[in-house]
Design a protein around this motif. Sequence first.
Motif, PDB file in Angstrom:
ATOM      1  N   VAL A  53      19.141 -43.293 -27.384  1.00  0.00           N
ATOM      2  CA  VAL A  53      19.702 -42.133 -28.093  1.00  0.00           C
ATOM      3  C   VAL A  53      20.661 -41.412 -27.144  1.00  0.00           C
ATOM      4  O   VAL A  53      20.410 -41.342 -25.938  1.00  0.00           O
ATOM      5  N   PRO A  54      21.785 -40.881 -27.698  1.00  0.00           N
ATOM      6  CA  PRO A  54      22.707 -40.130 -26.853  1.00  0.00           C
ATOM      7  C   PRO A  54      22.007 -38.899 -26.275  1.00  0.00           C
ATOM      8  O   PRO A  54      21.175 -38.288 -26.937  1.00  0.00           O
ATOM      9  N   MET A  55      22.336 -38.550 -25.066  1.00  0.00           N
ATOM     10  CA  MET A  55      21.688 -37.413 -24.398  1.00  0.00           C
ATOM     11  C   MET A  55      22.770 -36.651 -23.629  1.00  0.00           C
ATOM     12  O   MET A  55      22.762 -36.574 -22.421  1.00  0.00           O
ATOM     13  N   GLN A  56      23.736 -36.115 -24.374  1.00  0.00           N
ATOM     14  CA  GLN A  56      24.898 -35.491 -23.727  1.00  0.00           C
ATOM     15  C   GLN A  56      24.577 -34.098 -23.205  1.00  0.00           C
ATOM     16  O   GLN A  56      24.765 -33.800 -22.035  1.00  0.00           O
ATOM     17  N   ASP A  57      24.121 -33.235 -24.116  1.00  0.00           N
ATOM     18  CA  ASP A  57      24.121 -31.805 -23.821  1.00  0.00           C
ATOM     19  C   ASP A  57      22.757 -31.247 -23.493  1.00  0.00           C
ATOM     20  O   ASP A  57      22.616 -30.061 -23.229  1.00  0.00           O
ATOM     21  N   GLN A  58      21.738 -32.077 -23.566  1.00  0.00           N
ATOM     22  CA  GLN A  58      20.418 -31.505 -23.349  1.00  0.00           C
ATOM     23  C   GLN A  58      19.660 -32.262 -22.262  1.00  0.00           C
ATOM     24  O   GLN A  58      20.061 -33.335 -21.843  1.00  0.00           O
ATOM     25  N   ASP A  59      18.575 -31.653 -21.812  1.00  0.00           N
ATOM     26  CA  ASP A  59      17.668 -32.299 -20.873  1.00  0.00           C
ATOM     27  C   ASP A  59      16.724 -33.226 -21.640  1.00  0.00           C
ATOM     28  O   ASP A  59      16.484 -33.030 -22.829  1.00  0.00           O
ATOM     29  N   ILE A  60      16.185 -34.210 -20.931  1.00  0.00           N
ATOM     30  CA  ILE A  60      15.041 -34.955 -21.482  1.00  0.00           C
ATOM     31  C   ILE A  60      13.791 -34.216 -21.011  1.00  0.00           C
ATOM     32  O   ILE A  60      13.612 -33.979 -19.802  1.00  0.00           O
ATOM     33  N   ARG A  61      12.947 -33.836 -21.966  1.00  0.00           N
ATOM     34  CA  ARG A  61      11.722 -33.115 -21.603  1.00  0.00           C
ATOM     35  C   ARG A  61      10.493 -34.004 -21.815  1.00  0.00           C
ATOM     36  O   ARG A  61      10.531 -34.919 -22.658  1.00  0.00           O
ATOM     37  N   LEU A  62       9.451 -33.703 -21.091  1.00  0.00           N
ATOM     38  CA  LEU A  62       8.180 -34.401 -21.346  1.00  0.00           C
ATOM     39  C   LEU A  62       7.768 -34.093 -22.776  1.00  0.00           C
ATOM     40  O   LEU A  62       7.834 -32.932 -23.197  1.00  0.00           O
ATOM     41  N   GLY A  63       7.414 -35.117 -23.526  1.00  0.00           N
ATOM     42  CA  GLY A  63       7.067 -34.908 -24.937  1.00  0.00           C
ATOM     43  C   GLY A  63       8.203 -35.249 -25.874  1.00  0.00           C
ATOM     44  O   GLY A  63       7.994 -35.325 -27.083  1.00  0.00           O
ATOM     45  N   ASP A  64       9.435 -35.454 -25.354  1.00  0.00           N
ATOM     46  CA  ASP A  64      10.536 -35.950 -26.198  1.00  0.00           C
ATOM     47  C   ASP A  64      10.293 -37.429 -26.439  1.00  0.00           C
ATOM     48  O   ASP A  64      10.237 -38.220 -25.484  1.00  0.00           O
ATOM     49  N   LEU A  65      10.166 -37.781 -27.715  1.00  0.00           N
ATOM     50  CA  LEU A  65       9.754 -39.146 -28.033  1.00  0.00           C
ATOM     51  C   LEU A  65      10.872 -39.923 -28.711  1.00  0.00           C
ATOM     52  O   LEU A  65      11.669 -39.364 -29.474  1.00  0.00           O
ATOM     53  N   ALA A  66      10.909 -41.224 -28.447  1.00  0.00           N
ATOM     54  CA  ALA A  66      11.800 -42.132 -29.171  1.00  0.00           C
ATOM     55  C   ALA A  66      11.171 -42.446 -30.526  1.00  0.00           C
ATOM     56  O   ALA A  66      10.023 -42.073 -30.797  1.00  0.00           O
ATOM     57  N   ASP A  67      11.927 -43.167 -31.374  1.00  0.00           N
ATOM     58  CA  ASP A  67      11.424 -43.487 -32.716  1.00  0.00           C
ATOM     59  C   ASP A  67      10.154 -44.330 -32.678  1.00  0.00           C
ATOM     60  O   ASP A  67       9.406 -44.370 -33.656  1.00  0.00           O
ATOM     61  N   ASP A  68       9.918 -45.018 -31.573  1.00  0.00           N
ATOM     62  CA  ASP A  68       8.689 -45.818 -31.484  1.00  0.00           C
ATOM     63  C   ASP A  68       7.507 -45.016 -30.928  1.00  0.00           C
ATOM     64  O   ASP A  68       6.446 -45.562 -30.647  1.00  0.00           O
ATOM     65  N   GLY A  69       7.709 -43.700 -30.757  1.00  0.00           N
ATOM     66  CA  GLY A  69       6.609 -42.843 -30.308  1.00  0.00           C
ATOM     67  C   GLY A  69       6.430 -42.787 -28.807  1.00  0.00           C
ATOM     68  O   GLY A  69       5.543 -42.094 -28.304  1.00  0.00           O
ATOM     69  N   ALA A  70       7.267 -43.519 -28.055  1.00  0.00           N
ATOM     70  CA  ALA A  70       7.134 -43.528 -26.590  1.00  0.00           C
ATOM     71  C   ALA A  70       8.017 -42.431 -25.979  1.00  0.00           C
ATOM     72  O   ALA A  70       9.047 -42.047 -26.551  1.00  0.00           O
ATOM     73  N   GLN A  71       7.607 -41.960 -24.820  1.00  0.00           N
ATOM     74  CA  GLN A  71       8.375 -40.941 -24.082  1.00  0.00           C
ATOM     75  C   GLN A  71       9.805 -41.435 -23.810  1.00  0.00           C
ATOM     76  O   GLN A  71      10.002 -42.591 -23.429  1.00  0.00           O
ATOM     77  N   LEU A  72      10.778 -40.550 -23.994  1.00  0.00           N
ATOM     78  CA  LEU A  72      12.152 -40.882 -23.612  1.00  0.00           C
ATOM     79  C   LEU A  72      12.305 -40.824 -22.102  1.00  0.00           C
ATOM     80  O   LEU A  72      11.681 -40.008 -21.424  1.00  0.00           O
ATOM     81  N   ARG A  73      13.167 -41.670 -21.591  1.00  0.00           N
ATOM     82  CA  ARG A  73      13.513 -41.688 -20.165  1.00  0.00           C
ATOM     83  C   ARG A  73      15.024 -41.916 -20.054  1.00  0.00           C
ATOM     84  O   ARG A  73      15.660 -42.350 -21.023  1.00  0.00           O
ATOM     85  N   PRO A  74      15.615 -41.634 -18.905  1.00  0.00           N
ATOM     86  CA  PRO A  74      17.050 -41.898 -18.771  1.00  0.00           C
ATOM     87  C   PRO A  74      17.337 -43.399 -18.878  1.00  0.00           C
ATOM     88  O   PRO A  74      16.543 -44.217 -18.420  1.00  0.00           O
ATOM     89  N   ASP A  75      18.495 -43.719 -19.470  1.00  0.00           N
ATOM     90  CA  ASP A  75      18.855 -45.139 -19.634  1.00  0.00           C
ATOM     91  C   ASP A  75      19.587 -45.627 -18.385  1.00  0.00           C
ATOM     92  O   ASP A  75      20.725 -46.084 -18.442  1.00  0.00           O
ATOM     93  N   VAL A  76      18.919 -45.465 -17.263  1.00  0.00           N
ATOM     94  CA  VAL A  76      19.489 -45.933 -15.992  1.00  0.00           C
ATOM     95  C   VAL A  76      18.593 -47.041 -15.442  1.00  0.00           C
ATOM     96  O   VAL A  76      17.422 -47.131 -15.796  1.00  0.00           O
ATOM     97  N   VAL A  77      19.204 -47.868 -14.593  1.00  0.00           N
ATOM     98  CA  VAL A  77      18.454 -48.971 -13.994  1.00  0.00           C
ATOM     99  C   VAL A  77      17.758 -48.456 -12.738  1.00  0.00           C
ATOM    100  O   VAL A  77      18.401 -47.903 -11.845  1.00  0.00           O
ATOM    101  N   TRP A  78      16.447 -48.621 -12.693  1.00  0.00           N
ATOM    102  CA  TRP A  78      15.696 -48.227 -11.511  1.00  0.00           C
ATOM    103  C   TRP A  78      15.444 -49.437 -10.619  1.00  0.00           C
ATOM    104  O   TRP A  78      15.542 -50.590 -11.077  1.00  0.00           O
ATOM    105  N   PHE A  79      15.119 -49.178  -9.373  1.00  0.00           N
ATOM    106  CA  PHE A  79      14.797 -50.281  -8.467  1.00  0.00           C
ATOM    107  C   PHE A  79      13.652 -51.089  -9.077  1.00  0.00           C
ATOM    108  O   PHE A  79      12.696 -50.524  -9.599  1.00  0.00           O
ATOM    109  N   GLY A  80      13.814 -52.402  -9.044  1.00  0.00           N
ATOM    110  CA  GLY A  80      12.817 -53.285  -9.634  1.00  0.00           C
ATOM    111  C   GLY A  80      13.152 -53.661 -11.064  1.00  0.00           C
ATOM    112  O   GLY A  80      12.486 -54.519 -11.645  1.00  0.00           O
ATOM    113  N   GLU A  81      14.170 -53.019 -11.660  1.00  0.00           N
ATOM    114  CA  GLU A  81      14.580 -53.357 -13.028  1.00  0.00           C
ATOM    115  C   GLU A  81      15.858 -54.202 -13.003  1.00  0.00           C
ATOM    116  O   GLU A  81      16.599 -54.205 -12.006  1.00  0.00           O
ATOM    117  N   ALA A  82      16.089 -54.864 -14.126  1.00  0.00           N
ATOM    118  CA  ALA A  82      17.205 -55.822 -14.175  1.00  0.00           C
ATOM    119  C   ALA A  82      18.551 -55.119 -14.242  1.00  0.00           C
ATOM    120  O   ALA A  82      18.760 -54.215 -15.058  1.00  0.00           O
TER     121      ALA A  82
END
Length: 229
Positions: free
Chosen positions: A119-148
């Motif tokens: 989901v686009p996340m331009q103007d707001q923060d991601i907060r704990l409890g912000d959920l995606a459509d599948d009910g899981a917590q949202l996280r930044p769409d960035v690649v972390w160490f250990g990810e592809a």
Amino acid sequence: MKIVVLTGAGISAESGLPTFRGAGGLWNGVRAETLATPEAFADNPQRVLDFYNFRRAMVREAAPNAAHQAIAALERHHPVSVVTQNVDNLHERAGSTDVLHVHGEIMLARSSRNPGLKVPMQDQDIRLGDLADDGAQLRPDVVWFGEAVRHIDESLDRIREADRFLVVGTSLQVWPVADWVHHATRAGERVIIAPELRTCPDHFEWICGTACDEVPPIMSRWARSALAD
Ligand code: OAD
């Protein structure tokens, strides 16, 4: 004449966004594993979200600089592909149309369970409890160490086909991207711009300067040049 530009944090430094390594870098005095790994997010999600919310706010305030703009302007003369390790959107805001974000994009959020659910996340923060459509917590769409790392095949295809190859603002310390510079074997000119560099890859000209000073003249020269030059 196909141009490929590989960029890292240093190209956005003169837009006010910090680099990772060196004085004032984001990883200076901080262990990256505490902020940029899936384990860190599982262990302390608030801390990780705060770090990326802070960086997203900085990106919102930043504007593309003369280097981003010169790269975008070169598209009026030649096909230009940008392969970037940066998660900011300054290349796109400068007008570049072919940008591969190999380490993801900070202006998108995604489900922590399903990487494809964004989901686009331009103007707001991601907060704990912000959920995606599948009910899981949202996280930044960035690649972390250990990810592809993303877009590997497309990036390598573009780099291998490049007639001119410019590398700007990366310390070339993170794999696999650091290795990709060795694939630009067709490029008649291979240039790397950074104020400091541990080692310059073979067959590259190293220009020890800043992106805003050094990128525009090279883009102007390449704009005028035909493949036969
Ligand atoms: P680094 O912080 O490792 O390197 C930045 C480079 O930019 C250094 O070589 C600086 O000399 C140079 N630099 C600084 N100011 C500059 C300026 N004004 N003009 C041109 N160059 C300048 O950043 P990256 O190489 O991009 O990954 O880091 C690679 C990856 O490491 C990042 O994408 C990030 C990080 O961990 C992830 O988070 C997955």
